[in-house]
Design an enzyme around this catalytic site. Structure first.
Site, PDB file in Angstrom:
ATOM      1  N   ILE A  97      -4.706  -5.676  -4.764  1.00  0.00           N
ATOM      2  CA  ILE A  97      -5.041  -6.132  -3.417  1.00  0.00           C
ATOM      3  C   ILE A  97      -4.665  -7.610  -3.333  1.00  0.00           C
ATOM      4  CG2 ILE A  97      -6.906  -6.405  -1.740  1.00  0.00           C
ATOM      5  CD1 ILE A  97      -6.419  -3.512  -2.615  1.00  0.00           C
ATOM      6  N   LEU A  98      -3.920  -7.958  -2.306  1.00  0.00           N
ATOM      7  CA  LEU A  98      -3.522  -9.356  -2.141  1.00  0.00           C
ATOM      8  C   LEU A  98      -4.675 -10.158  -1.553  1.00  0.00           C
ATOM      9  CD1 LEU A  98       0.068  -8.866  -0.725  1.00  0.00           C
ATOM     10  CD2 LEU A  98      -0.541  -9.743  -2.988  1.00  0.00           C
ATOM     11  N   HIS A 112       1.697   3.376   1.673  1.00  0.00           N
ATOM     12  CA  HIS A 112       0.621   4.137   1.031  1.00  0.00           C
ATOM     13  C   HIS A 112       0.948   5.632   1.097  1.00  0.00           C
ATOM     14  CE1 HIS A 112      -3.382   5.057  -0.366  1.00  0.00           C
ATOM     15  NE2 HIS A 112      -3.524   5.910   0.623  1.00  0.00           N
ATOM     16  N   ALA A 145      -7.378  -7.879   4.665  1.00  0.00           N
ATOM     17  CA  ALA A 145      -8.276  -8.186   3.545  1.00  0.00           C
ATOM     18  C   ALA A 145      -8.875  -6.928   2.911  1.00  0.00           C
ATOM     19  CB  ALA A 145      -9.374  -9.124   4.018  1.00  0.00           C
TER      20      ALA A 145
HETATM   21  C1  GRF Z   1       4.363   4.833  -3.804  1.00  0.00           C
HETATM   22  O1  GRF Z   1       4.003   6.158  -3.468  1.00  0.00           O
HETATM   23  C2  GRF Z   1       3.401   3.846  -3.226  1.00  0.00           C
HETATM   24  O2  GRF Z   1       2.962   4.162  -1.946  1.00  0.00           O
HETATM   25  C3  GRF Z   1       2.276   3.966  -4.214  1.00  0.00           C
HETATM   26  O3  GRF Z   1       2.914   4.026  -5.470  1.00  0.00           O
HETATM   27  C4  GRF Z   1       4.203   4.585  -5.293  1.00  0.00           C
HETATM   28  C5  GRF Z   1       5.201   3.595  -5.808  1.00  0.00           C
HETATM   29  O4  GRF Z   1       6.378   4.212  -6.177  1.00  0.00           O
HETATM   30  N1  GRF Z   1       1.329   2.896  -4.085  1.00  0.00           N
HETATM   31  P1  GRF Z   1       7.649   3.367  -6.633  1.00  0.00           P
HETATM   32  O5  GRF Z   1       7.199   2.332  -7.664  1.00  0.00           O
HETATM   33  O6  GRF Z   1       8.247   2.723  -5.424  1.00  0.00           O
HETATM   34  O7  GRF Z   1       8.576   4.369  -7.251  1.00  0.00           O
END
Ligand code: GRF
Length: 204
Positions: A97-98, A112, A145
């Site tokens: 989380i940034l 996501h 946030a």
């Molecule tokens: C993606 O599905 C992203 O949404 C999730 O992790 C995966 C990352 O895949 N948080 P990659 O590293 O781009 O192959």
């Protein structure tokens, strides 16, 4: 390249970087509208960094373990990002989380692997599967946030099949997610965007 201004992206990764690769490939096309000026990570030894290096894109790593606390890491990461003067920061599988120093300084887009607001957090695919949904998908949204709570920019659906396990379903989502991320960042770069409350509008 056209003489249109090109959006400067810093992309953050923590893993295999297939979403990053899709952006690297797209940004090489004339007229895409965005270029990746640097790739940052919170860990070393990941394929995401190797992909950037192979593409000749500068990289940086800011590890949480190298700081006494999270606040120090947040500030250091924001400084590393700021050095590249990005117009937009893209979290492409960045598994942290940034903090405020980054999200208050730059627009940050995150991706996501679920249809938010359902199944936020680190296990969106596993949670959707366990819940028994028949349709899931992916979401491209602004980071705020919270955990996957920012305004939604784009979404795409993916069906859940009887034989799916977490890996199979995630790979099928990722194939859709890469296309959605590339399309969305490209449109943002070429058309601009506005945010009103939770509503995001691309274009003028
Ligand atoms: C993606 O599905 C992203 O949404 C999730 O992790 C995966 C990352 O895949 N948080 P990659 O590293 O781009 O192959």
């Amino acid at each position: 390249m056209s003489d249109q201004a090109v959006l400067r992206l810093v992309v953050l990764v923590s893993g295999s970087g297939t979403n990053l690769q899709a952006l690297l490939d797209a940004s090489r096309e004339a007229g895409y509208g965005a270029e990746i000026v640097a790739v940052g990570a919170d860990r070393t030894g990941i394929e995401g960094l190797a992909r950037a290096e192979r593409a000749g894109v500068p990289t940086f790593v800011e590890r949480l373990a190298d700081h006494p606390d999270r606040a120090g890491w947040d500030i250091a990461l924001a400084r590393r990002i700021a050095a590249w003067k990005p117009d937009l920061v893209v979290c492409a599988g960045f598994m942290k989380i940034l903090g405020a120093p980054t999200i208050e300084a730059f627009p940050v887009v995150n991706t996501h692997p679920a249809l938010l607001p359902a199944f936020p957090g680190a296990h969106g695919v596993r949670d959707a599967l366990a819940y028994g949904v028949r349709v899931t998908g992916c979401t491209v949204m602004f980071a705020d946030a919270g955990v996957d709570t920012g305004p939604i920019i784009a979404q795409e659906t993916v069906p859940v099949y009887d034989g799916d396990d977490e890996h199979l379903l995630h790979e099928r989502i990722k194939a859709v997610e890469r296309v959605l991320l590339v399309e969305t960042i490209g449109r943002m770069a070429r058309e601009g965007w506005s945010v009103s409350g939770r509503r995001v509008r691309l274009g003028g």
